[in-house]
Design an enzyme around this catalytic site. Sequence first.
Site, PDB file in Angstrom:
ATOM      1  CD  GLU A 231      -3.198  -1.127   2.515  1.00 63.04           C
ATOM      2  OE1 GLU A 231      -3.116  -0.312   2.828  1.00 63.04           O
ATOM      3  OE2 GLU A 231      -3.772  -1.965   1.755  1.00 63.04           O
ATOM      4  CE1 TYR A 311      -9.332  -4.021   4.004  1.00 60.89           C
ATOM      5  CE2 TYR A 311      -7.550  -3.551   2.216  1.00 60.89           C
ATOM      6  CZ  TYR A 311      -7.900  -4.686   3.307  1.00 60.89           C
ATOM      7  OH  TYR A 311      -7.145  -5.487   3.290  1.00 60.89           O
ATOM      8  CD  GLU A 351      -4.076  -5.780   1.976  1.00 60.43           C
ATOM      9  OE1 GLU A 351      -5.109  -5.191   2.796  1.00 60.43           O
ATOM     10  OE2 GLU A 351      -3.224  -5.631   2.119  1.00 60.43           O
TER      11      GLU A 351
END
Length: 437
Positions: A231, A311, A351
């Site tokens: 990230e 997310y 992710e």
Amino acid sequence: MDTQWRDKKLYPALGIFTILSLLYLNFNDNLNFSFPKIFLRQPKMGFVGVNKTQFVIKNEDPKNQSLTFQELYINGWNSYWLMEESVWESSRYRVSEMLRRGAEMGLSVCRTWAFSDGGGPNDLQLLPGVFNERVFKGLDYVIVEARKHNIRLILSLVNNLNAYGGTAQYVRWAQEAGTNVSSSGDAFFTNPTVKAYYKSFVKAVVTRKNSISGVKYSEEPAIFAWELINEPRCESSSSAAALQAWITEMAGFVKSLDQKHLVTVGLEGFYGVEKTGSFGVNPGKWAASLGVDFIENSAIDNIDFTSVHAYPHSWIQGINPDAKVDFLSHWVDSHISEAEKILKKPVLFTEVGFPSSTQKEGLHDRNIYLKIVYDKIYESAKKKKAGAGALVWQLLVEGMERYGDKFSFIAWKHPSTYKLIVEQSCRLLYIFSRRLA
């Protein structure tokens, strides 16, 4: 039988061997010789490559001197804690259990940390270029166990976050050594001393010889890819050019050490305002100010595939669930489309994390969002498009709850989610089996 040969040759040889064996067992710490190490034999695996927008497994046939390519669509997961738990014999069984359980669910790729930077007893890198061999042997164990269960690993090489040291630790090391370096996190991408520290670490990992199997990491097919950084973000959007240059330099450096493995950046997938017209897909205006750009960063020649995270519950605050569903749907569609049409590389959602604390119409919240990602990957795979797979964040086993966050779970304790994961594995396998028929 020639008893004379036995008496003159065999018995004395056995006697010498016995004496040496006893000496070794009792005094090996003080001896200057050692017996040749017998390394573990491992299952055969092919290396993963890229064919346009698809992952492929490269299978070599030494007899016919031929190479065949097998399509690979991925259902996988994250368990970042594998190396840390492999340091001690008493906890290694949990790592084996996690890999075994993943394989039972039809999962084929696990993403995990190959870094731990600091000065603690369980850190891999104690100082720049100074490594904890005990922790390195833990990583050796992870790789061997992964291959045993036919799992491939994405190994991440540094954290942009502070957990496990991260980029901030590299900057502190440079400051402690007297280097004139800014305390800004962006210095990690620009300062020559810091970059040299990172290269030294990467070289130590990529060129390491596994103490259990005897296989160099650069020759290990159970490694799916190297991830440059988890990230990456810049503190200032003005550092975007520096990050782009860093990715170019470091991707080329890894390739100079290892031509057999894939390299990816470790991006979250945010778009920059000035570079592309897709910034409207971002979860908010803040995402365009982080100095990253999905298109530009992923287009670098030595980056073999691009990565995206998802997310919606962390990125988007204060909106209703339907809006988050709508965002996620567009987020996945946009990245698959651009990977296919612009980048012409596979895209892996490395992710995808969703909570399970709330329910909607009797369904767990996590399942609603996870199904969106899975369905879009499945539809892309059916058409041989760039959507190459997804890795859920993150799976645990019993006893590993301390590594959890609101997105972590023990899959077999959530039957509906477990079923959803297994069904995705089966769907992707079915696509491949039909094409072989």
